[in-house]
Design a protein around this motif. Sequence first.
Motif, short mmCIF file in Angstrom:
data_model
loop_
_atom_site.label_atom_id
_atom_site.label_comp_id
_atom_site.label_asym_id
_atom_site.label_seq_id
_atom_site.Cartn_x
_atom_site.Cartn_y
_atom_site.Cartn_z
N GLN A 129 0.84 -1.21 0.00
CA GLN A 129 0.00 0.00 0.00
C GLN A 129 0.87 1.25 0.00
N MET A 164 0.99 4.04 -2.89
CA MET A 164 0.69 5.43 -2.57
C MET A 164 1.81 6.35 -3.04
N ARG A 171 1.15 9.28 -5.80
CA ARG A 171 1.40 10.69 -5.47
C ARG A 171 2.42 11.31 -6.42
N ARG A 229 -13.27 8.63 -5.85
CA ARG A 229 -12.86 7.41 -5.15
C ARG A 229 -13.75 7.19 -3.91
N GLY A 249 -10.97 9.67 1.68
CA GLY A 249 -10.46 8.31 1.58
C GLY A 249 -9.06 8.28 1.03
N PRO A 250 -8.39 7.13 1.13
CA PRO A 250 -7.03 7.01 0.60
C PRO A 250 -7.01 7.21 -0.91
N LEU A 251 -5.90 7.80 -1.39
CA LEU A 251 -5.78 8.10 -2.82
C LEU A 251 -5.78 6.84 -3.66
N ARG A 310 -6.39 2.43 -3.37
CA ARG A 310 -6.84 1.29 -2.57
C ARG A 310 -6.46 0.00 -3.28
N SER A 369 -9.77 -3.96 -1.04
CA SER A 369 -10.39 -2.87 -0.30
C SER A 369 -11.59 -2.32 -1.06
#
Length: 996
Positions: free
Chosen positions: A750, A754, A758, A780, A786-788, A790, A794
């Motif tokens: 993860q 990420m 980014r 998303r 939420g996370p950029l 997944r 997830s």
Amino acid sequence: MSSRAPESVPAGIARLGFADPRRANALLDDPAVAELAGDPARIETGGLSQSLARTADPDAALLGLVRFMEAVAVDRARRAEVVRVVGSDPVARHRLLAVLGASTALADHLVAHPEQWTAATQAAPVPAAERVRRLVGQVAEPGELTGADALRVGYREQLIGIAALDLTADDPLEVLPSTAEALADLAAAALEAALHLARQEVGPDAARTRLAVVAMGKTGGRELNYISDVDVIFAAEPADGVPEEEAVAVATDLATRLMRLCSASTGAGSLWQVDPALRPEGKNGPLVRTVASHLAYYERWAKTWEFQALLKARPVAGDVEVGAAYCDAVQPMVWQASTREHFVDDVQAMRRRVEEHIPKAEADRQIKLGAGGLRDVEFSVQLLQLVHGRADESLRTATTLEGLAALSAGGYVGREDAAVLENAYRYLRALEHRIQLYRLRRTHLMPTGEDDLRRLGRSMGHRSAPGETVMEQWRARRREVRRLHERIFYRPLLSAVARLSDQDVRLTPEAARERFSALGFRDPANALRHLEALTGGVSRRSAIQRQLLPVMLGWFADEADPDAGLLAFRRISEELGSTHWYLRLLRDEGSAAERLAHTLARSRYAASLLEQAPECVQFLGDSSGLTPRSRDDVLRRMRSAAGRKDDAESAVLAARVIRRSELFRIAVADLAGTLGPLDLGAAMTDLTSALLELTLEMCLREVVGEGEPLTRLLVVGMGRLGGREQGYGSDADVLFVHDPLPGADEVAAQAQAMEVVRRLVTLLGRPGPDPVLDVDAGLRPEGKQGPLVRSLASYREYYARWSLVWEAQALLRATPVAGDPDLAQRFVDLVAPIRWPEGGLDAGQVREIRTLKARMESERLPRGADRKTHFKLGHGGLSDVEWVVQLVQLRHAHAHPGLRTPSTLAALEAAAELGLVDADHASALAGAWRLASAMRNAGVLFRGKGVDSVPTYDRDADGVARILGMESGTAQDLAERYRRVARRARAAFEAEFYDA
């Protein structure tokens, strides 16, 4: 008794180029040439043999020499002189044998008139006036000959001298112009001599008229062949006190006699046909007219081709003052001929007619009239002269090669192209000369016989396989000429220049100021400064710009912002003006200049791209330059450019340079009307997805470094990117997905995913060579909270437990655009039951969607925006259409596979076919979607920045309307058109979305 070895000598002779060595051996033993043959032991190096070997046809030269020596033998003193000169003077020997070996007709003449042998051996350039003096003197005192025979014999004598110099030159192409000039001057002398004889025949009445003979065609241009019709026009004026009608009658009698004296065949042979068919009314018109009568005809009745013919008019015989008056009267009309309606089209059509009338059996042998022949060069040069010579007096010459040189010097033809055309023209004319010289017959066909081709090839200097070589070189030059003729002769710029007025084509500062105002430039003074900067000076670049700009100003003015177009053109020209291809492209290649002018004045977006990448101008001259590249092709180019860089940032910048070029290509194609909204959306989406793919690869490589990747990555396109509906101002709506590789730690995977994502967003969001691509992951799960990125697991868990109906709606257009193909398929399989829910939507979910739409309309419309003209959120806008379609998909796609498409229009069409949307409503919605998309894209193209509503300023509205192919109008006109379409779409939306 022969002292030659019977076996070895023929072999030596064969090596010198004799086709029949044994016969040549026998002729060399002939008593007539025995004194010239030299030492038999020196057969391969001896003077006579070596001179024979240098001729076009050694066998014919040797036979001609034997015959000539037999003829000269009747005069011992002359024979002794011939033996002395030919035996000891290599130059004289070479000249005589060259004539005998290249022309059976001139060999026959020398046998009949051996006293003229010094015309060959003592050949030297002769001034035009001296040619006239000699020939008139010979017909005035013909001795035992008639005047007509004396004319022919004297003419052939001078012709021998011309041929001797021509045939013995080191380079036949180098001497071509002087040979053609000499032949034209000799023809003029013959016309003068024939007129002298005609006056003698008419008697005292001849003094009652002042007749001038004006040469046309090749004689007028001083570029005549060895044997050719001599085109003429006769002009006459009365002598003092003589009535005009009587003077014209006497002049007609003189002209008729002159033509007969030149054209008739007598015991001494013939000269050539005198052809007066280029006169007013052709063969149906009077043979002779006064200057005033000629002028009246040209002013009222003349056709385009007649002015083209007058380009070469030159007085050559008769009354000098009348001839000069005729030419002075018609020349101004010649240089105004290009202003005639359809002038360029007429000249081009005439060239096509000439080709169409060539007999099929001759088409592949034609040196003069066929494709790639002399006429292609001559018509190209003449058309350029007539179009541009109106303003440029340096182009006003009657000779093809001089005209071509002037066109090259003035920048009207590229230097390399001019050099190729000049060389090809010289070669083709030299071929024509050699072919005609052999029997002095008027022909323009390549021979087919082996012996004829061998002789022709040798006469052109080819010694190894002469027949094959001359055919190969002829064909090569035909191809070169045809290629350049088609590019130059059918140049669109010519028609545009021809339509300009005299004032516009010269473009003086005073005329330019007036024209700028008349054309609609907002700032004529500033425009004039741009013009002066581009055209000032004496450089070749300035000369070409002076050709281009008078026409391009009109093309700029056809658009809504000519000032911006001219400014952008100046910037690009200053950047590229010193390159060898830029101005040549605009001058020569198809419609490149016109397309460039319209593009720059029509679109600030395209102009800005081009100013940053001016080399993209090349797209405009390429037949495939306006075809958007496929995703695979773009990605291949991006990978190639990125592969030469050391780090991800540099690699992505290199890829963005490619994107900039492709954006320009797409924009120009769109402006040219070759892309519809769907084609544009597909091209923009392919370009975006290729950049995302490349950037993802580079960022993954950078983050992983020397280690191993821990996870697979996927970029899923959403919104217009997923639907392949991107426009110029579209963001890249995406979801980022990863899937840890077997054995990888999920937390580490993860983190790696990420970091890659980014970095991708950062690199694409930085200012660069292309417009920034805003990567938006706002759709998303959990939105911006939420996370950029997944994992796939997830996403599966989230959609199973937490997803809302709006997220299912957003997933309708989810399409993988970059990353791992296997992961892409698994993601598609994951979201399929969510976006196409089994059983459709229940009443509560439908109500939720309708509520959400109403809330979006009230909350998201920007403050101050007009609800009736906002492209996306306004009534009847893009949102209305998309929500109707998406609601239908959510309710029915589970049962109807045709609805399972991310494309708005494709889904709408399928819904209408299934009866799920009324056909009239579907038509109204599709029309509004197309118009809103097109207007939004056109707004970006014109203004260079995003546009959300119908323009409120007239100039912006005019620019948008022109891009859309509408008649230019005010902002009110454009807004009314949009509102009319949007009203119908809004009514359809309310009926379908709310089941009204």
